[in-house]
Design a protein around this motif. Structure first.
Motif, PDB file in Angstrom:
ATOM      1  N   LEU A 152       0.826  -1.197   0.000  1.00  0.00           N
ATOM      2  CA  LEU A 152       0.000   0.000   0.000  1.00  0.00           C
ATOM      3  C   LEU A 152       0.863   1.250   0.000  1.00  0.00           C
ATOM      4  N   VAL A 153       1.979   1.212   0.702  1.00  0.00           N
ATOM      5  CA  VAL A 153       2.923   2.326   0.681  1.00  0.00           C
ATOM      6  C   VAL A 153       3.396   2.559  -0.747  1.00  0.00           C
ATOM      7  N   LYS A 154       3.769   1.501  -1.433  1.00  0.00           N
ATOM      8  CA  LYS A 154       4.214   1.624  -2.813  1.00  0.00           C
ATOM      9  C   LYS A 154       3.070   2.112  -3.717  1.00  0.00           C
ATOM     10  N   LEU A 155       1.855   1.670  -3.422  1.00  0.00           N
ATOM     11  CA  LEU A 155       0.714   2.024  -4.257  1.00  0.00           C
ATOM     12  C   LEU A 155       0.464   3.528  -4.264  1.00  0.00           C
ATOM     13  N   MET A 156       0.697   4.179  -3.142  1.00  0.00           N
ATOM     14  CA  MET A 156       0.446   5.619  -3.062  1.00  0.00           C
ATOM     15  C   MET A 156       1.449   6.412  -3.897  1.00  0.00           C
ATOM     16  N   ALA A 157       2.642   5.861  -4.074  1.00  0.00           N
ATOM     17  CA  ALA A 157       3.652   6.543  -4.876  1.00  0.00           C
ATOM     18  C   ALA A 157       3.302   6.419  -6.355  1.00  0.00           C
TER      19      ALA A 157
END
Length: 380
Positions: A152-157
């Motif tokens: 999810l952290v990667k998804l926001m980027a």
């Protein structure tokens, strides 16, 4: 329309929860990429400040409206840096203001060193954001071993504010290099240059920058290979690379630190396109396909970065998007319109299954459809 500028995460959450009107989410307003959206501007500039910095742990936590310049200054005092060297779009897009760290991660902005250390998203450890319902979510952590919700952290980027409004980011930083050196080769064709860059990147000499300007100084093609580290190591690796590539022509070695900083900042920010008319396209392609693709498109000027994997094109104004899309469809890759007429769409059209997945994510995170609606789509 005057921008709304909430002063806290709680104020932002209340604002999003109470509105059904579309919002144009921005950081510093320096990177207006994407289809134009008729919505209320929402800027994050007041939600600013470095929350935590632990040089020994190579971690930093900052509110997303924090200027990139402030973060870079703080890191420099400890001889550290943002290793992915985010691009500054102001010169290319003729914008003003201050780039923010939230804007950098929302657009996943990465510079020449991406080929060696990874993209911006690879340095993102944790996030806080407000979703389209006004709910505050925290995901990830301050250290790499905390991998809870890491996807999810990667998804926001790179989501350009369409899934949530970032309010805080935790990121990994790295030490600055002691010395930077650049090998310069003049006069190579695009094919020769990409071959040379590929050879350098495939070598054991830890290349951190690989770029080619077909219209370099005095319109002479210029090829650049960057190496960084301790001085003796940089000199040794430069000699070994010269042995590999010296047969291609005259190879010069630049060790002046200010000259190198200026050169790679110019490559990072596509400085050769500044103050010039025309549309600007950013292509992500297989390096070996890049020269042939550029030859078919025949742009007014080109900048190759990432060893040819990233290609910047300066095209005549109002060049049809279909012209670029048709050319890239033959080889595969992605084309993004950075500057020009956006009505036909800015980002690469997605395959139906991927588009369905993207729509599902947006419906989950922003069921009211108010966060940058249509920014990453095509015109209706």
């Amino acid at each position: 329309m005057k921008p709304i500028s909430p002063s806290s995460e709680a104020e932002l959450a209340d604002l999003v929860a109470s509105t059904s009107e579309p919002l144009r989410v921005m950081g510093g307003g320096t990177r207006p990429i994407g289809r134009l959206v008729n919505a209320q501007p929402l800027t994050m500039q007041q939600i600013s400040g470095i929350e935590l910095y632990e040089p020994g742990a190579l971690t930093l936590v900052a509110k997303t409206g924090t200027p990139v310049a402030e973060i870079e200054k703080t890191l420099a005092e400890e001889n550290q840096r943002l290793a992915f060297e985010p691009m500054d779009h102001r010169g290319l897009l003729s914008t003003t203001g201050e780039p923010t760290i939230g804007g950098v991660f929302a657009a996943n902005v990465s510079g020449p060193r991406r080929i060696q250390c990874g993209a911006a998203r690879d340095f993102l450890l944790g996030v806080r954001f407000v979703d389209g319902q006004g709910q505050i979510t925290r995901n990830g952590g301050r250290v790499m071993k905390n991998v809870t919700g890491y996807d999810l952290v990667k998804l926001m980027a790179g989501s350009y504010g369409t899934l949530g409004v970032l309010t805080e980011v935790a990121l990994k930083v790295l030490p600055r290099s002691h010395v930077t050196g650049t090998l310069k080769i003049a006069g190579l064709t695009d094919v020769q240059a990409i071959s040379a860059l590929s050879a350098a990147l495939g070598s054991p000499y830890e290349v951190t920058g690989a770029a080619h300007l077909p219209k370099g100084k005095d319109s002479t093609p210029q090829t650049f290979i960057r190496i960084e580290g301790f001085e003796n190591s940089v000199k040794y690796r430069s000699v070994e690379l010269f042995k590999m590539l010296g047969h291609l022509g005259e190879v010069k070695f630049e060790l002046d630190q200010q000259a190198n900083a200026t050169l790679w900042q110019n490559i990072r920010d596509v400085g050769t396109f500044h103050d010039r008319e025309g549309d600007v396209w950013r292509l992500s392609v297989k390096p070996s396909d890049a020269p042939g693709l550029v030859a078919r498109i025949a742009p007014e000027d080109t900048v190759y970065d990432w060893g040819g994997g990233l290609v910047w094109l300066l095209m005549p104004q109002e060049t049809g998007a279909d012209t670029i899309r048709a050319a890239i469809s033959e080889t595969g890759g992605h084309a993004t319109l950075i500057r020009g007429n956006r009505t036909a769409g800015v980002f690469q059209p997605l395959a139906a299954p991927v588009a369905a997945l993207q729509d599902g994510l947006r419906a989950r995170f922003d069921p009211k459809g108010i966060l940058n609606p249509g920014l990453m789509g095509r015109a209706a």
